[in-house]
Design a protein around this motif. Structure first.
Motif, PDB file in Angstrom:
ATOM      1  N   CYS A 209       0.830  -1.204   0.000  1.00  0.00           N
ATOM      2  CA  CYS A 209       0.000   0.000   0.000  1.00  0.00           C
ATOM      3  C   CYS A 209       0.865   1.255   0.000  1.00  0.00           C
ATOM      4  N   ILE A 210       0.443   2.238  -0.757  1.00  0.00           N
ATOM      5  CA  ILE A 210       1.189   3.493  -0.872  1.00  0.00           C
ATOM      6  C   ILE A 210       0.754   4.420   0.248  1.00  0.00           C
ATOM      7  N   LYS A 211       1.676   4.735   1.138  1.00  0.00           N
ATOM      8  CA  LYS A 211       1.344   5.612   2.256  1.00  0.00           C
ATOM      9  C   LYS A 211       1.129   7.047   1.777  1.00  0.00           C
ATOM     10  N   SER A 212       0.130   7.684   2.356  1.00  0.00           N
ATOM     11  CA  SER A 212      -0.120   9.089   2.046  1.00  0.00           C
ATOM     12  C   SER A 212       1.001   9.958   2.597  1.00  0.00           C
ATOM     13  N   LEU A 213       1.086  11.184   2.098  1.00  0.00           N
ATOM     14  CA  LEU A 213       2.084  12.125   2.615  1.00  0.00           C
ATOM     15  C   LEU A 213       1.859  12.351   4.105  1.00  0.00           C
ATOM     16  N   ASP A 214       0.610  12.479   4.517  1.00  0.00           N
ATOM     17  CA  ASP A 214       0.318  12.675   5.944  1.00  0.00           C
ATOM     18  C   ASP A 214       0.881  11.530   6.781  1.00  0.00           C
ATOM     19  N   ALA A 215       0.722  10.299   6.291  1.00  0.00           N
ATOM     20  CA  ALA A 215       1.208   9.141   7.050  1.00  0.00           C
ATOM     21  C   ALA A 215       2.726   9.144   7.140  1.00  0.00           C
ATOM     22  N   ARG A 216       3.400   9.522   6.054  1.00  0.00           N
ATOM     23  CA  ARG A 216       4.860   9.537   6.067  1.00  0.00           C
ATOM     24  C   ARG A 216       5.401  10.656   6.956  1.00  0.00           C
ATOM     25  N   VAL A 217       4.724  11.810   6.937  1.00  0.00           N
ATOM     26  CA  VAL A 217       5.129  12.895   7.825  1.00  0.00           C
ATOM     27  C   VAL A 217       4.862  12.512   9.277  1.00  0.00           C
ATOM     28  N   PHE A 218       3.761  11.802   9.526  1.00  0.00           N
ATOM     29  CA  PHE A 218       3.474  11.355  10.890  1.00  0.00           C
ATOM     30  C   PHE A 218       4.578  10.422  11.397  1.00  0.00           C
ATOM     31  N   ASP A 219       5.052   9.533  10.528  1.00  0.00           N
ATOM     32  CA  ASP A 219       6.158   8.648  10.919  1.00  0.00           C
ATOM     33  C   ASP A 219       7.395   9.468  11.291  1.00  0.00           C
ATOM     34  N   MET A 220       7.630  10.543  10.549  1.00  0.00           N
ATOM     35  CA  MET A 220       8.771  11.407  10.837  1.00  0.00           C
ATOM     36  C   MET A 220       8.596  12.092  12.194  1.00  0.00           C
ATOM     37  N   ILE A 221       7.381  12.549  12.479  1.00  0.00           N
ATOM     38  CA  ILE A 221       7.118  13.200  13.763  1.00  0.00           C
ATOM     39  C   ILE A 221       7.278  12.215  14.918  1.00  0.00           C
ATOM     40  N   LYS A 222       6.844  10.981  14.722  1.00  0.00           N
ATOM     41  CA  LYS A 222       7.038   9.963  15.766  1.00  0.00           C
ATOM     42  C   LYS A 222       8.510   9.808  16.094  1.00  0.00           C
ATOM     43  N   ASP A 223       9.351   9.829  15.063  1.00  0.00           N
ATOM     44  CA  ASP A 223      10.804   9.743  15.299  1.00  0.00           C
ATOM     45  C   ASP A 223      11.303  10.964  16.057  1.00  0.00           C
ATOM     46  N   LEU A 236      12.831  12.593   5.973  1.00  0.00           N
ATOM     47  CA  LEU A 236      12.712  13.874   5.270  1.00  0.00           C
ATOM     48  C   LEU A 236      13.463  13.821   3.940  1.00  0.00           C
ATOM     49  N   SER A 237      14.631  13.225   3.942  1.00  0.00           N
ATOM     50  CA  SER A 237      15.411  13.109   2.703  1.00  0.00           C
ATOM     51  C   SER A 237      14.670  12.289   1.653  1.00  0.00           C
ATOM     52  N   VAL A 238      13.993  11.232   2.101  1.00  0.00           N
ATOM     53  CA  VAL A 238      13.211  10.403   1.173  1.00  0.00           C
ATOM     54  C   VAL A 238      12.082  11.231   0.550  1.00  0.00           C
ATOM     55  N   LEU A 239      11.450  12.074   1.343  1.00  0.00           N
ATOM     56  CA  LEU A 239      10.382  12.925   0.803  1.00  0.00           C
ATOM     57  C   LEU A 239      10.935  13.849  -0.276  1.00  0.00           C
ATOM     58  N   PHE A 240      12.133  14.394  -0.050  1.00  0.00           N
ATOM     59  CA  PHE A 240      12.759  15.238  -1.072  1.00  0.00           C
ATOM     60  C   PHE A 240      13.075  14.422  -2.328  1.00  0.00           C
ATOM     61  N   GLU A 241      13.610  13.207  -2.129  1.00  0.00           N
ATOM     62  CA  GLU A 241      13.942  12.351  -3.269  1.00  0.00           C
ATOM     63  C   GLU A 241      12.699  11.986  -4.078  1.00  0.00           C
ATOM     64  N   GLN A 242      11.569  11.876  -3.399  1.00  0.00           N
ATOM     65  CA  GLN A 242      10.314  11.554  -4.079  1.00  0.00           C
ATOM     66  C   GLN A 242       9.639  12.791  -4.654  1.00  0.00           C
ATOM     67  N   ARG A 243      10.319  13.912  -4.536  1.00  0.00           N
ATOM     68  CA  ARG A 243       9.879  15.186  -5.114  1.00  0.00           C
ATOM     69  C   ARG A 243       8.520  15.635  -4.573  1.00  0.00           C
ATOM     70  N   GLU A 244       8.319  15.389  -3.294  1.00  0.00           N
ATOM     71  CA  GLU A 244       7.126  15.923  -2.658  1.00  0.00           C
ATOM     72  C   GLU A 244       7.244  17.443  -2.563  1.00  0.00           C
ATOM     73  N   ASP A 245       6.143  18.131  -2.737  1.00  0.00           N
ATOM     74  CA  ASP A 245       6.135  19.591  -2.695  1.00  0.00           C
ATOM     75  C   ASP A 245       6.456  20.084  -1.283  1.00  0.00           C
ATOM     76  N   GLU A 246       7.381  21.051  -1.189  1.00  0.00           N
ATOM     77  CA  GLU A 246       7.823  21.530   0.125  1.00  0.00           C
ATOM     78  C   GLU A 246       6.679  22.163   0.911  1.00  0.00           C
ATOM     79  N   PHE A 247       5.803  22.886   0.216  1.00  0.00           N
ATOM     80  CA  PHE A 247       4.675  23.503   0.906  1.00  0.00           C
ATOM     81  C   PHE A 247       3.729  22.432   1.471  1.00  0.00           C
TER      82      PHE A 247
END
Length: 341
Positions: A209-223, A236-247
Motif C-alpha cells: 500500500c502506498i502511504k499518504s504524505l500525511d502518514a509519512r510525515v506522521f512517521d517522521m514526527i514519531k521519530d 525527510l530526505s526520502v520525501l525530497f527524493e520523491q519530489r514531494e512539494d515543500e509547501f
C-alpha cells in the motif's frame, strides 16, 4: 418528504427508485455510487440513449430539465434525468419558482437527480433549495464516514474476498492511506490480492500500500518526539527524493502538530483526545487525534506551542524568502528536534 441518510436511501431504492433527489455531501465516492444505482434501476441499457438524459448545470436551464423530465419513456416504464452541479445557491426568486415547478411536477415515471459533485454550496439560498427538495422529493447528504465505520466497511469487503483483516489491520490501513473511500477500497483490493496468509497482516499493508504524505510525515514526527533524529532526517530526505512539494510537507507538519496541540488541550481539560473531533472536521480521521496524543506524549503543552511557533516562522519564510525551500525545511526539522529533545 424527509432528508435521507445512506441507510434510508437504500430502502427507498429497493422500494421505488423513481422520484426527485438532491444528492450532496463530502463523500464523492458515495455520491457517485448512489447516482449510478438510481440510474441503473430506472434506465434499461437497451434504450439508454432515449431514456437517460444528462445535463451540465453550468450549461442548461431549468426549462431544459423540465422538458426532458416530461418526455415519455421510450419502450420502458421509467427514465432518468441527471443534472450535475446546477448552481442552486445562486437562484433568484423567479429561479426558485421554476425549481419548485420542476420538482413538484416531476412525472411518476422519472427519476430526477440533482447531483452536487464539484463544489460545496452554502448560504441561505442553498438552505432554501434543500428545503424544496425535502418538501417534494428527497435530500440526501452523504458525508464522510467515521474511522470506525470505515474500518467495518473495509473488514466486510476483505471478508467477502476471502482474506479477512487481522485485528487492527483495517484501522492501520486507514492511518496509512487516509480516509478517502475510493482510495481505501482500491488499496483493500490490492492488499487482499497480495496477502499470502489466511488473514491480511500489517506487514502486507506495508508491503503493497502506498502511504499518504500525511502518514509519512506522521512517521517522521514519531521519530522526532521519540528522539530518533537520524531516522527522522532520513525520512525527510526520502520525501525530497520523491519530489514531494515543500509547501505540502510543511502543511502536513503544521496539521499534525496542530492535532497534537488539540489532543493535549482536550486531555488537559479532563477529557479524551477524541473529544476534539466534535469541534473540528475529523470525520473519518478520528484516528489522527489518538495517534497525536500518543506521538506527542513526551512533549509538554508548552513544547507543542513552541513547535507551532517554529512552523509558523517556517511558513512565513517559505512564502516570503528566496532561501532554498529544502534548506528551510531542514532547518525547521532541526529546530523541532531540539524541542523534542
Amino acid at each position: 418528504m424527509p432528508s435521507l441518510n445512506e441507510s434510508a436511501l437504500k430502502d427507498k431504492l429497493r422500494e421505488n427508485p423513481v422520484g426527485v433527489y438532491l444528492i450532496y455531501g463530502e463523500e464523492a465516492y458515495l455520491k457517485k455510487t448512489y447516482v449510478d444505482k438510481i440510474v441503473s434501476k430506472t434506465v434499461d441499457p437497451s434504450f439508454e440513449d432515449f431514456n437517460f438524459h444528462t445535463f451540465d448545470g453550468k450549461d442548461c436551464t431549468l426549462s431544459d430539465v423540465y422538458e426532458s423530465a416530461e418526455a415519455v419513456p421510450m419502450m420502458a416504464e421509467t427514465k432518468c434525468v441527471l443534472v450535475k452541479d446546477f448552481p442552486l445557491d445562486t437562484l433568484d426568486d423567479n429561479g426558485f419558482e421554476q425549481l419548485e415547478r420542476v420538482i413538484r411536477e416531476n412525472p411518476d415515471d422519472c427519476a430526477l437527480i440533482f447531483s452536487v459533485i464539484a463544489y460545496e454550496p452554502k448560504g441561505a439560498k442553498w438552505t432554501k433549495a434543500v428545503k424544496l427538495f425535502e418538501k417534494y422529493g428527497y435530500a440526501v447528504k452523504l458525508d464522510k464516514k467515521t474511522s470506525l465505520e470505515l474500518a467495518k466497511m473495509l473488514e466486510g469487503g476483505a471478508k467477502r474476498r476471502g482474506k479477512p483483516f487481522a485485528k487492527g489491520v483495517a484501522s492501520y490501513l486507514i492511518t496509512c492511506v487516509g480516509s478517502d473511500l475510493n482510495t481505501l477500497l482500491n488499496e483493500t483490493e490490492k492488499v487482499c490480492a497480495y496477502a499470502q496468509g489466511e488473514e491480511v497482516q500489517k506487514s502486507d499493508v506495508d508491503a503493497v500500500c502506498i502511504k499518504s504524505l500525511d502518514a509519512r510525515v506522521f512517521d517522521m514526527i514519531k521519530d522526532l518526539t521519540a528522539g530518533r533524529f537520524d531516522s527522522a532526517f532520513r525520512k525527510l530526505s526520502v520525501l525530497f527524493e520523491q519530489r514531494e512539494d515543500e509547501f505540502q510537507i510543511l502543511g502536513a507538519l503544521i496539521a499534525q502538530y496542530s492535532d497534537i496541540y488539540r489532543a493535549k488541550a482536550a486531555v488537559k481539560s479532563g477529557g479524551r483526545a477524541e473529544d476534539i473531533a466534535k469541534y473540528y472536521a475529523y470525520a473519518g480521521k478520528e484516528f489522527r487525534l489518538t495517534n497525536a496524543a500518543r506521538s506527542g506524549s513526551s512533549l509538554s503543552f508548552e513544547d507543542v506551542g513552541d513547535c507551532i511557533e517554529i512552523l509558523l516562522e517556517a511558513d512565513t519564510t517559505l512564502k516570503s524568502s528566496a532561501l532554498s525551500k529544502r534548506l528551510v525545511l531542514e532547518q525547521t526539522v532541526v529546530k523541532l528536534a531540539r524541542v523534542g529533545r
